[in-house]
Design a protein around this motif. Structure first.
Motif, PDB file in Angstrom:
ATOM      1  N   ILE A  51       0.854  -1.174   0.000  1.00 34.05           N
ATOM      2  CA  ILE A  51       0.000   0.000   0.000  1.00 34.05           C
ATOM      3  C   ILE A  51       0.896   1.231   0.000  1.00 34.05           C
ATOM      4  O   ILE A  51       1.927   1.256   0.685  1.00 34.05           O
ATOM      5  CB  ILE A  51      -0.962  -0.014   1.216  1.00 34.05           C
ATOM      6  N   GLY A  55      -2.191   5.555   0.941  1.00 33.68           N
ATOM      7  CA  GLY A  55      -3.248   4.550   0.845  1.00 33.68           C
ATOM      8  C   GLY A  55      -3.962   4.478  -0.488  1.00 33.68           C
ATOM      9  O   GLY A  55      -4.893   3.686  -0.649  1.00 33.68           O
ATOM     10  N   ILE A  58      -2.812   0.166  -4.064  1.00 34.33           N
ATOM     11  CA  ILE A  58      -2.783  -1.128  -3.383  1.00 34.33           C
ATOM     12  C   ILE A  58      -2.525  -2.230  -4.405  1.00 34.33           C
ATOM     13  O   ILE A  58      -3.085  -2.200  -5.513  1.00 34.33           O
ATOM     14  CB  ILE A  58      -4.114  -1.385  -2.637  1.00 34.33           C
ATOM     15  N   SER A  71      -4.869  -2.254   4.489  1.00 37.00           N
ATOM     16  CA  SER A  71      -5.306  -0.883   4.743  1.00 37.00           C
ATOM     17  C   SER A  71      -4.359  -0.244   5.753  1.00 37.00           C
ATOM     18  O   SER A  71      -3.528  -0.929   6.360  1.00 37.00           O
ATOM     19  CB  SER A  71      -6.754  -0.853   5.260  1.00 37.00           C
TER      20      SER A  71
END
Length: 127
Positions: A51, A55, A58, A71
């Motif tokens: 990641i 964020g 991914i 996450s």
């Protein structure tokens, strides 16, 4: 220097779920892209998920895509790995790792791209 500490591993039956956490300290967490890797006995360390620092980007290994979710919460300096539909072949020690933001995307899955590593947490899936 960044210190990383994983938690959340354990023993679970096939088909079950676990949530791993990785808490970072020492430097600004949001400066680093993060990754999850795993290593089974006698095997090479393999990429699981990555990641980006904010964020927004991914990636997953094909073996976990659709079952695992990575996450992060930068305000808590914490990285997560939600693992669902676990299989016996997911049994391994799971490591979180931090990389510099300027690492090229093509290198996100390479363990050599990561500067800092946690000690790992054991995940055992019984069939």
């Amino acid at each position: 220097q960044v210190q990383l500490a994983e938690s959340g591993g354990g023993l679970v039956q096939a088909g079950g779920s676990l949530r791993l956490s990785c808490v970072a300290s020492g430097r600004t967490f949001s400066d680093y892209g993060m990754g999850w890797f795993r290593q089974a006995p006698g095997e090479e360390r393999e990429f699981v998920a990555s990641i980006t620092s904010d964020g927004s980007g991914i990636e997953y290994a094909s073996s976990v895509k659709g079952r695992f979710t990575v996450s992060r919460v930068n305000a808590k300096s914490t990285l997560y790995l939600q693992m669902n539909s676990l299989r016996a072949e997911d049994t391994a020690v799971y490591f979180c790792a931090a990389r510099n933001r300027w690492v090229l995307q093509s290198q996100y899955s390479a363990a050599s791209s990561y500067l800092y590593w946690g000690q790992g947490t054991q995940v055992t899936v019984s069939s």
